[in-house]
Design an enzyme around this catalytic site. Structure first.
Site, mmCIF file in Angstrom:
data_model
loop_
_atom_site.group_PDB
_atom_site.id
_atom_site.type_symbol
_atom_site.label_atom_id
_atom_site.label_comp_id
_atom_site.label_asym_id
_atom_site.label_seq_id
_atom_site.Cartn_x
_atom_site.Cartn_y
_atom_site.Cartn_z
ATOM 1 N N ASN A 33 43.261 32.195 30.647
ATOM 2 C CA ASN A 33 43.073 33.618 30.339
ATOM 3 C C ASN A 33 44.446 34.268 30.335
ATOM 4 O O ASN A 33 45.178 34.177 31.324
ATOM 5 C CB ASN A 33 42.194 34.297 31.391
ATOM 6 C CG ASN A 33 40.774 33.761 31.366
ATOM 7 O OD1 ASN A 33 40.389 33.039 30.444
ATOM 8 N ND2 ASN A 33 39.984 34.105 32.374
ATOM 9 N N GLU B 266 40.081 33.833 27.461
ATOM 10 C CA GLU B 266 40.018 35.305 27.482
ATOM 11 C C GLU B 266 41.339 35.830 26.968
ATOM 12 O O GLU B 266 42.403 35.366 27.381
ATOM 13 C CB GLU B 266 39.856 35.858 28.902
ATOM 14 C CG GLU B 266 38.496 35.730 29.506
ATOM 15 C CD GLU B 266 38.426 36.373 30.906
ATOM 16 O OE1 GLU B 266 39.231 37.281 31.198
ATOM 17 O OE2 GLU B 266 37.576 35.939 31.679
ATOM 18 N N TYR C 228 46.713 37.824 29.403
ATOM 19 C CA TYR C 228 46.740 39.245 29.045
ATOM 20 C C TYR C 228 48.163 39.768 28.890
ATOM 21 O O TYR C 228 48.441 40.589 28.030
ATOM 22 C CB TYR C 228 45.990 40.071 30.096
ATOM 23 C CG TYR C 228 44.500 39.816 30.036
ATOM 24 C CD1 TYR C 228 43.685 40.570 29.203
ATOM 25 C CD2 TYR C 228 43.926 38.788 30.770
ATOM 26 C CE1 TYR C 228 42.324 40.311 29.113
ATOM 27 C CE2 TYR C 228 42.563 38.519 30.689
ATOM 28 C CZ TYR C 228 41.767 39.286 29.858
ATOM 29 O OH TYR C 228 40.425 39.027 29.755
ATOM 30 N N GLU D 192 39.158 31.915 37.010
ATOM 31 C CA GLU D 192 40.286 32.559 37.678
ATOM 32 C C GLU D 192 40.240 32.432 39.204
ATOM 33 O O GLU D 192 40.110 33.443 39.924
ATOM 34 C CB GLU D 192 40.372 34.042 37.267
ATOM 35 C CG GLU D 192 40.471 34.226 35.762
ATOM 36 C CD GLU D 192 40.618 35.691 35.340
ATOM 37 O OE1 GLU D 192 40.481 36.573 36.186
ATOM 38 O OE2 GLU D 192 40.881 35.930 34.156
ATOM 39 N N HIS E 288 31.808 33.283 37.998
ATOM 40 C CA HIS E 288 32.709 34.376 37.599
ATOM 41 C C HIS E 288 32.594 35.446 38.694
ATOM 42 O O HIS E 288 32.219 36.589 38.430
ATOM 43 C CB HIS E 288 32.344 34.905 36.215
ATOM 44 C CG HIS E 288 33.435 35.682 35.540
ATOM 45 N ND1 HIS E 288 33.950 35.341 34.305
ATOM 46 C CD2 HIS E 288 34.101 36.786 35.914
ATOM 47 C CE1 HIS E 288 34.889 36.215 33.946
ATOM 48 N NE2 HIS E 288 34.988 37.116 34.913
ATOM 49 N N ARG F 152 31.033 32.608 25.267
ATOM 50 C CA ARG F 152 31.311 32.224 26.646
ATOM 51 C C ARG F 152 30.690 33.267 27.563
ATOM 52 O O ARG F 152 31.011 34.451 27.451
ATOM 53 C CB ARG F 152 32.820 32.147 26.873
ATOM 54 C CG ARG F 152 33.173 31.892 28.315
ATOM 55 C CD ARG F 152 34.673 31.852 28.547
ATOM 56 N NE ARG F 152 34.920 31.620 29.948
ATOM 57 C CZ ARG F 152 35.651 32.416 30.740
ATOM 58 N NH1 ARG F 152 36.238 33.485 30.251
ATOM 59 N NH2 ARG F 152 35.786 32.149 32.011
HETATM 60 O O1 IFM Z 1 37.399 41.749 33.072
HETATM 61 C C1 IFM Z 1 38.238 40.744 33.516
HETATM 62 C C2 IFM Z 1 37.500 39.415 33.581
HETATM 63 O O2 IFM Z 1 36.370 39.494 34.363
HETATM 64 C C3 IFM Z 1 38.395 38.348 34.141
HETATM 65 N N1 IFM Z 1 39.660 38.313 33.439
HETATM 66 C C4 IFM Z 1 40.360 39.540 33.219
HETATM 67 C C5 IFM Z 1 39.432 40.568 32.607
HETATM 68 C C6 IFM Z 1 40.197 41.894 32.362
HETATM 69 O O3 IFM Z 1 40.704 42.394 33.546
#
Ligand code: IFM
Length: 455
Positions: free
Chosen positions: A299, A353, A301, A173, A128, A84
């Site tokens: 995405n 992500e 985290y 995002e 992006h 990606r």
């Molecule tokens: O690096 C970023 C990415 O560009 C978008 N999502 C979160 C990642 C980590 O912060």
């Protein structure tokens, strides 16, 4: 002796489940002015004193623009199904309107062909974050004109690459672009104005829907969708004030995007809360935004914990905290995916992500990044758990292939499974890369086994 590595998650993943890795253009390409590329809002933002923690910029980054063949070989060695990546809009259309740049498009054509030659499926993101500066000068995402410029850009890319790209993501995002870029002002273009941010969010969603329609009208073979950064959001305590604050935050960051995309409306509670800051809509906008998608990318985290009395201290959770200050909370991924499946009518879902920044030590040509490996293994298991609960998961991608430019944090935060020495540009796969490669090889062996073999 090397540190212990986590076991391979033994969950069942369906045939055709897509495993990948992901970076983005501005974070790795460098070559900020090569071959007619125009400036982007991130080139401009990096020049603002104090905007980037280490004062760095994306002028060289990982020099991927010149080292793409070596990087594609690394990707192929990982044994992933998909890569990606994002296209830099000002590299292919320097002003964001008018003439396209053949040299810029040529770079991505070579990249895509190089992936296909190596048996890796290209997954392209159109936006992006690196909007052409010329469009920002005219008002950027706050203006309706940028919506139409984006649709033209998407259509041109579709004409050049639509026959070879497995999947096209319109925006990565949109919450980040709207909220961090236009409300908090900590990301490009550095605006701090809530009404502008809400208009930007609306225009991003509208341009997504209209771009899908333009690409479909061309008969594209690529699967089409959007990628949202989402987290489960819970209250810090059971108090009514904390629960109301968490509901609002969920409304602003999750439902504000999910409801229009999948239900064709904005959430009423958030709309009322915004009052005069709610966006201007035109007839037909909501129908366009809800144009059916082939996939939804997530995405993930960390989770978010909300307190009415101010920021919640994640260290009090007792969990591991990454270098970004984010709590490691893989259960939150299963919870999020299960909730999305329950509350909205969804197409196949991908984690587009997932990864973590930790302090890495390169010693003797190795990086024993046990924490990152543990993080990835636990989140793959969390996706497996969501699948077991009936969520239509179709893929998982690690962020990121390479250490890279982590936006306002500069180069100090390393998310890569491949270490980059920025002085020499030498790439060194970390232990997490070797683990992910071995996990994928193990998966392929399991798939080759006769049906009915226990996972
Ligand atoms: O690096 C970023 C990415 O560009 C978008 N999502 C979160 C990642 C980590 O912060």
């Amino acid at each position: 002796m090397n540190p212990p590595t986590p076991l391979f998650p033994r969950h069942r993943f369906p045939p055709g489940f897509v495993w990948g890795v992901a970076p983005s253009a501005f974070q790795i390409e460098g070559a900020a002015e090569a071959d007619g590329k125009g400036p982007s809002i991130w080139d401009d933002f990096c020049r603002r004193p104090g905007a980037i923690a280490d004062g760095s910029d994306g002028r060289v980054a990982c020099d991927h623009f010149h080292r793409w063949r070596e990087d594609l070989d690394l990707i192929a060695m990982q044994g992933v199904d998909a890569y990606r990546f994002s296209m830099s809009w000002p590299r292919v259309q320097p002003l964001g309107s008018g003439a396209f740049n053949a040299a810029g498009l040529g770079f991505y054509e070579r990249l895509v062909d190089g992936l296909l030659q190596r048996g890796v499926k290209p997954y392209l993101t159109l936006n992006h974050w690196d909007l052409p500066s010329a469009l920002q000068a005219g008002g950027g995402w706050a203006t309706r004109d940028t919506v139409h410029r984006f649709v033209d850009y998407a259509a041109e890319v579709g004409r050049h690459l639509g026959d070879r790209i497995a999947a096209i993501t319109t925006h990565n995002e949109p919450w980040v672009i709207a909220t961090l870029g236009h409300e908090q002002g900590v990301f490009a273009p550095g605006v701090k104005h809530r009404a502008t941010a809400m208009q930007v969010a609306h225009h991003l969603l509208l341009s997504h829907g209209l771009a899908l329609q333009a690409l479909r009208a061309q008969g594209t073979r690529s699967r089409l969708g959007i990628v949202l950064n989402l987290s489960p959001i819970g209250p810090a305590t059971d108090s009514e004030a904390d629960r109301a604050a968490a509901r609002l935050e969920d409304g602003r960051s999750v439902r504000w995007y999910m409801d229009p995309l999948f239900l064709g409306r904005y959430p009423q509670d958030v709309w009322q809360h915004l009052g005069a800051d709610a966006p201007q809509l035109q007839t037909g906008d909501l129908e366009a935004i809800a144009t059916p998608m082939d996939f939804l990318g997530i995405n993930y985290y960390t989770r978010a914990v909300v307190s009415a009395s101010g920021p919640f201290d994640v260290r009090s959770s007792g969990k591991r905290i990454t270098e970004m200050g984010w709590e490691v909370h893989p259960e939150g991924l299963t919870e999020l995916l299960t909730r999305l499946h329950r509350d909205w009518p969804l197409p196949p879902l991908y984690v587009k992500e997932n990864g973590a920044a930790f302090q890495d030590q390169l010693v003797g040509g190795r990086v024993h990044d046990v924490e990152r490996t543990d993080y990835i293994a636990a989140h793959i298991a969390a996706v497996g758990e969501a699948l077991a609960r009936g969520v239509p998961m179709a893929g998982y991608m690690v962020w990121s292939l390479l250490d890279n430019f982590e936006w306002a944090s500069g180069y100090a935060k390393r998310f890569g499974i491949v270490h980059v020495d920025y002085a020499s540009q030498k790439r060194t796969p970390k232990d997490s890369a070797l683990w992910y490669r071995d996990f994928l090889a193990y998966r392929r062996e399991r798939i080759a086994e006769p049906a009915g073999t226990p996972a």
